[in-house]
Design a protein around this motif. Structure first.
Motif, PDB file in Angstrom:
ATOM      1  N   ASP A 183       0.844  -0.998  -0.087  1.00  0.00           N
ATOM      2  CA  ASP A 183      -0.023   0.030  -0.233  1.00  0.00           C
ATOM      3  C   ASP A 183       0.976   1.378  -0.196  1.00  0.00           C
ATOM      4  O   ASP A 183       0.608   2.298  -0.444  1.00  0.00           O
ATOM      5  CB  ASP A 183      -1.016  -0.025   1.192  1.00  0.00           C
ATOM      6  CG  ASP A 183      -0.447  -0.032   2.547  1.00  0.00           C
ATOM      7  OD1 ASP A 183       0.611  -0.603   2.817  1.00  0.00           O
ATOM      8  OD2 ASP A 183      -0.938  -0.181   3.719  1.00  0.00           O
ATOM      9  N   PHE A 184       2.088   1.081   0.440  1.00  0.00           N
ATOM     10  CA  PHE A 184       3.035   2.333   0.490  1.00  0.00           C
ATOM     11  C   PHE A 184       3.611   2.512  -1.030  1.00  0.00           C
ATOM     12  O   PHE A 184       3.671   3.718  -1.439  1.00  0.00           O
ATOM     13  CB  PHE A 184       4.103   2.150   1.365  1.00  0.00           C
ATOM     14  CG  PHE A 184       5.120   3.159   1.269  1.00  0.00           C
ATOM     15  CD1 PHE A 184       4.779   4.537   1.969  1.00  0.00           C
ATOM     16  CD2 PHE A 184       6.285   3.259   0.637  1.00  0.00           C
ATOM     17  CE1 PHE A 184       5.602   5.728   2.225  1.00  0.00           C
ATOM     18  CE2 PHE A 184       7.030   4.376   0.769  1.00  0.00           C
ATOM     19  CZ  PHE A 184       6.821   5.381   1.352  1.00  0.00           C
ATOM     20  N   ARG A 185       3.610   1.301  -1.588  1.00  0.00           N
ATOM     21  CA  ARG A 185       4.160   1.452  -3.312  1.00  0.00           C
ATOM     22  C   ARG A 185       3.141   1.909  -3.989  1.00  0.00           C
ATOM     23  O   ARG A 185       3.298   1.935  -5.316  1.00  0.00           O
ATOM     24  CB  ARG A 185       4.845   0.098  -3.441  1.00  0.00           C
ATOM     25  CG  ARG A 185       5.909  -0.424  -2.441  1.00  0.00           C
ATOM     26  CD  ARG A 185       6.730  -1.508  -3.372  1.00  0.00           C
ATOM     27  NE  ARG A 185       5.765  -2.419  -3.709  1.00  0.00           N
ATOM     28  CZ  ARG A 185       5.545  -3.629  -2.848  1.00  0.00           C
ATOM     29  NH1 ARG A 185       6.118  -3.601  -1.691  1.00  0.00           N
ATOM     30  NH2 ARG A 185       4.800  -4.619  -3.592  1.00  0.00           N
ATOM     31  N   ASN A 186       1.851   2.062  -3.644  1.00  0.00           N
ATOM     32  CA  ASN A 186       0.773   2.399  -4.638  1.00  0.00           C
ATOM     33  C   ASN A 186       0.547   1.684  -5.476  1.00  0.00           C
ATOM     34  O   ASN A 186       0.050   2.181  -6.839  1.00  0.00           O
ATOM     35  CB  ASN A 186       1.049   3.806  -5.008  1.00  0.00           C
ATOM     36  CG  ASN A 186       1.021   5.029  -4.130  1.00  0.00           C
ATOM     37  OD1 ASN A 186       0.264   5.215  -3.161  1.00  0.00           O
ATOM     38  ND2 ASN A 186       2.359   5.779  -3.980  1.00  0.00           N
ATOM     39  N   GLY A 187       0.629   0.189  -5.544  1.00  0.00           N
ATOM     40  CA  GLY A 187       0.177  -0.546  -6.575  1.00  0.00           C
ATOM     41  C   GLY A 187       1.490  -1.076  -7.459  1.00  0.00           C
ATOM     42  O   GLY A 187       1.455  -1.768  -8.192  1.00  0.00           O
ATOM     43  N   LEU A 188       2.612  -0.415  -7.206  1.00  0.00           N
ATOM     44  CA  LEU A 188       3.871  -0.668  -8.042  1.00  0.00           C
ATOM     45  C   LEU A 188       4.555  -1.797  -7.470  1.00  0.00           C
ATOM     46  O   LEU A 188       4.627  -2.063  -6.330  1.00  0.00           O
ATOM     47  CB  LEU A 188       4.870   0.656  -8.093  1.00  0.00           C
ATOM     48  CG  LEU A 188       4.164   1.885  -8.595  1.00  0.00           C
ATOM     49  CD1 LEU A 188       5.447   2.873  -8.619  1.00  0.00           C
ATOM     50  CD2 LEU A 188       3.741   1.796  -9.965  1.00  0.00           C
ATOM     51  N   TYR A 253       0.942   6.424 -11.572  1.00  0.00           N
ATOM     52  CA  TYR A 253       2.184   7.218 -11.040  1.00  0.00           C
ATOM     53  C   TYR A 253       3.222   7.854 -11.594  1.00  0.00           C
ATOM     54  O   TYR A 253       3.503   8.870 -11.437  1.00  0.00           O
ATOM     55  CB  TYR A 253       3.206   5.977 -10.434  1.00  0.00           C
ATOM     56  CG  TYR A 253       4.179   6.167  -9.395  1.00  0.00           C
ATOM     57  CD1 TYR A 253       3.681   6.235  -8.031  1.00  0.00           C
ATOM     58  CD2 TYR A 253       5.453   6.693  -9.610  1.00  0.00           C
ATOM     59  CE1 TYR A 253       4.518   6.395  -6.961  1.00  0.00           C
ATOM     60  CE2 TYR A 253       6.019   7.292  -8.387  1.00  0.00           C
ATOM     61  CZ  TYR A 253       5.722   7.069  -7.333  1.00  0.00           C
ATOM     62  OH  TYR A 253       6.409   7.434  -6.188  1.00  0.00           O
ATOM     63  N   LEU A 254       3.098   7.413 -13.079  1.00  0.00           N
ATOM     64  CA  LEU A 254       3.923   8.476 -14.151  1.00  0.00           C
ATOM     65  C   LEU A 254       3.445   9.767 -14.256  1.00  0.00           C
ATOM     66  O   LEU A 254       3.877  10.814 -14.575  1.00  0.00           O
ATOM     67  CB  LEU A 254       4.356   7.402 -15.473  1.00  0.00           C
ATOM     68  CG  LEU A 254       5.122   6.401 -15.425  1.00  0.00           C
ATOM     69  CD1 LEU A 254       5.092   5.801 -16.720  1.00  0.00           C
ATOM     70  CD2 LEU A 254       6.625   6.802 -15.107  1.00  0.00           C
ATOM     71  N   ILE A 255       1.943   9.631 -14.249  1.00  0.00           N
ATOM     72  CA  ILE A 255       1.169  10.983 -14.347  1.00  0.00           C
ATOM     73  C   ILE A 255       1.587  11.821 -13.226  1.00  0.00           C
ATOM     74  O   ILE A 255       1.644  12.877 -13.438  1.00  0.00           O
ATOM     75  CB  ILE A 255      -0.208  10.506 -14.577  1.00  0.00           C
ATOM     76  CG1 ILE A 255      -0.574   9.799 -15.847  1.00  0.00           C
ATOM     77  CG2 ILE A 255      -1.174  11.877 -14.341  1.00  0.00           C
ATOM     78  CD1 ILE A 255      -1.937   9.393 -16.287  1.00  0.00           C
TER      79      ILE A 255
END
Length: 283
Positions: A183-188, A253-255
Motif C-alpha cells: 500500500d505504500f508502493r501505490n500498487g507498483l 504513478y508516471l502521471i
C-alpha cells in the motif's frame, strides 16, 4: 564538530536513519501478520519513527551550536511572516497543476468536479492542517530535519539541482523499511517503486528548496507544503474520485511524476521572475 561541515551532515543522516529504522523495524518484527503500512497496530511505530529527522537535527544542532542554535532552529517553526505569494505557491500550485493536468489528459471525475476542486484547492489549507499535519504522518516529524537542517546546510555549498538530488535521495532511502508494504508502493512492484520513488522525492526536494529560499527558511511553510503534497497525492490517486479506465498503477504513478515535473518547472520560472531577488538563507 563544525556546524556546516560534511561530518555534521553525515552524522545527521546516520542518526536520523538509526532512530527511524530502529523504531519501524521493531514494529515490523513485533507485529504478527503485518502486511500494510496503514495497519492500526503499526500506527504508533510509524508516527514515532517519523520524528527521526527532527531528533537528529536537534541533536547535531545542539552539539554544534548549543542552546542558542537549537532555539534558532525551533523559531523557524513559527516563521509565518513571509511574502503572500509564497503562501499561494505553497498551498495552491501543486493541487491546481494536478487538477488541470488531469482535465487536459481527459481523466474524468466520478463525482462532481466542483466537489473535487473545493476539496483539493479551496479547502486545501484546512485539509493540509488536519489531514496532513495534525492527523497525518510526515510533515511534523520530518521537515525540521530535511529542510531545517539538511537544506540549510547544502544550499550554502551547492546549487539547487545538486542539493535537491542529495536531499531527495537521502529522503527516499530513509523510507526504505516502508518499501515492503504494497500500500505504500501505490500498487507498483518493488523494482518499479525503488526506481521511481527517488525521482519523486528529488523533484519535491527541488520544489521545496525554492519555497525554503522564498520564505527565508520558514519551517511553517515547509511543513504545510509537505502536508499539501501528501493530501494532494492521495486525492489524485483516489479511484472513487477518478475514472482511470485502463490505466495501470505504473501509468498513474508516471502521471503523478509528470505533475511534479510541471510544478518544479513552475517554481523554477517563479524563482527567475516573481522571486528573483529572494536571498539565500543562512540560519
Amino acid at each position: 564538530m563544525k556546524d556546516r561541515g560534511i561530518k555534521s551532515i553525515l552524522a545527521f543522516v546516520v542518526i536520523a536513519y538509526a532512530i527511524s529504522w530502529a523504531i519501524w523495524l521493531t514494529g515490523i518484527a513485533s507485529i504478527d501478520g503485518l502486511v500494510g503500512i496503514n495497519d492500526g497496530r503499526f500506527a504508533g511505530f510509524l508516527l514515532a519513527g517519523s520524528f527521526g529527522p527532527t531528533a537528529a537535527a536537534l541533536i547535531i544542532t545542539g552539539l554544534a551550536g548549543g542552546r542558542a542554535a537549537v532555539i534558532g532552529l525551533l523559531k523557524r517553526l513559527i516563521l509565518v511572516k513571509v511574502n503572500w505569494r509564497v503562501y499561494v505557491a505553497a498551498f495552491f500550485l501543486l493541487p491546481a497543476i494536478g487538477l488541470v493536468f488531469y482535465l487536459v489528459l481527459g481523466i474524468s471525475a466520478k463525482i462532481a468536479l466542483w466537489k473535487i476542486a473545493a476539496t483539493m484547492i479551496a479547502l486545501v489549507p484546512v485539509n493540509a492542517l488536519m489531514g496532513g499535519i495534525i492527523f497525518g504522518v510526515g510533515p511534523l516529524g520530518e521537515e525540521l530535519g530535511w529542510r531545517g537542517f539538511l537544506q540549510s546546510r547544502l544550499q550554502d555549498r551547492l546549487r539547487s539541482v545538486p542539493s535537491a538530488i542529495i536531499i531527495g535521495l537521502v529522503w527516499a532511502c530513509w523510507h526504505f523499511p516502508a518499501f515492503r508494504f504494497a500500500d505504500f508502493r501505490n500498487g507498483l512492484s518493488w523494482s518499479q517503486f525503488v526506481v521511481l520513488y527517488p525521482i519523486s522525492t528529488i523533484l519535491i526536494a527541488f520544489i521545496m528548496g525554492h519555497l525554503w529560499r522564498w520564505s527565508n527558511g520558514s519551517l511553517f511553510i515547509a511543513m504545510f507544503f509537505h502536508a499539501v503534497l501528501n493530501t494532494s497525492a492521495v486525492n489524485l490517486m483516489r479511484d472513487n474520485w477518478w475514472d482511470f479506465g485502463d490505466l495501470t498503477a505504473l501509468q498513474i504513478y508516471l502521471i503523478i511524476l509528470a505533475i511534479f515535473v510541471l510544478t518544479a518547472c513552475a517554481t523554477e520560472l517563479a524563482s527567475r521572475t516573481l522571486f528573483r531577488e529572494s536571498a539565500g538563507i543562512r540560519p
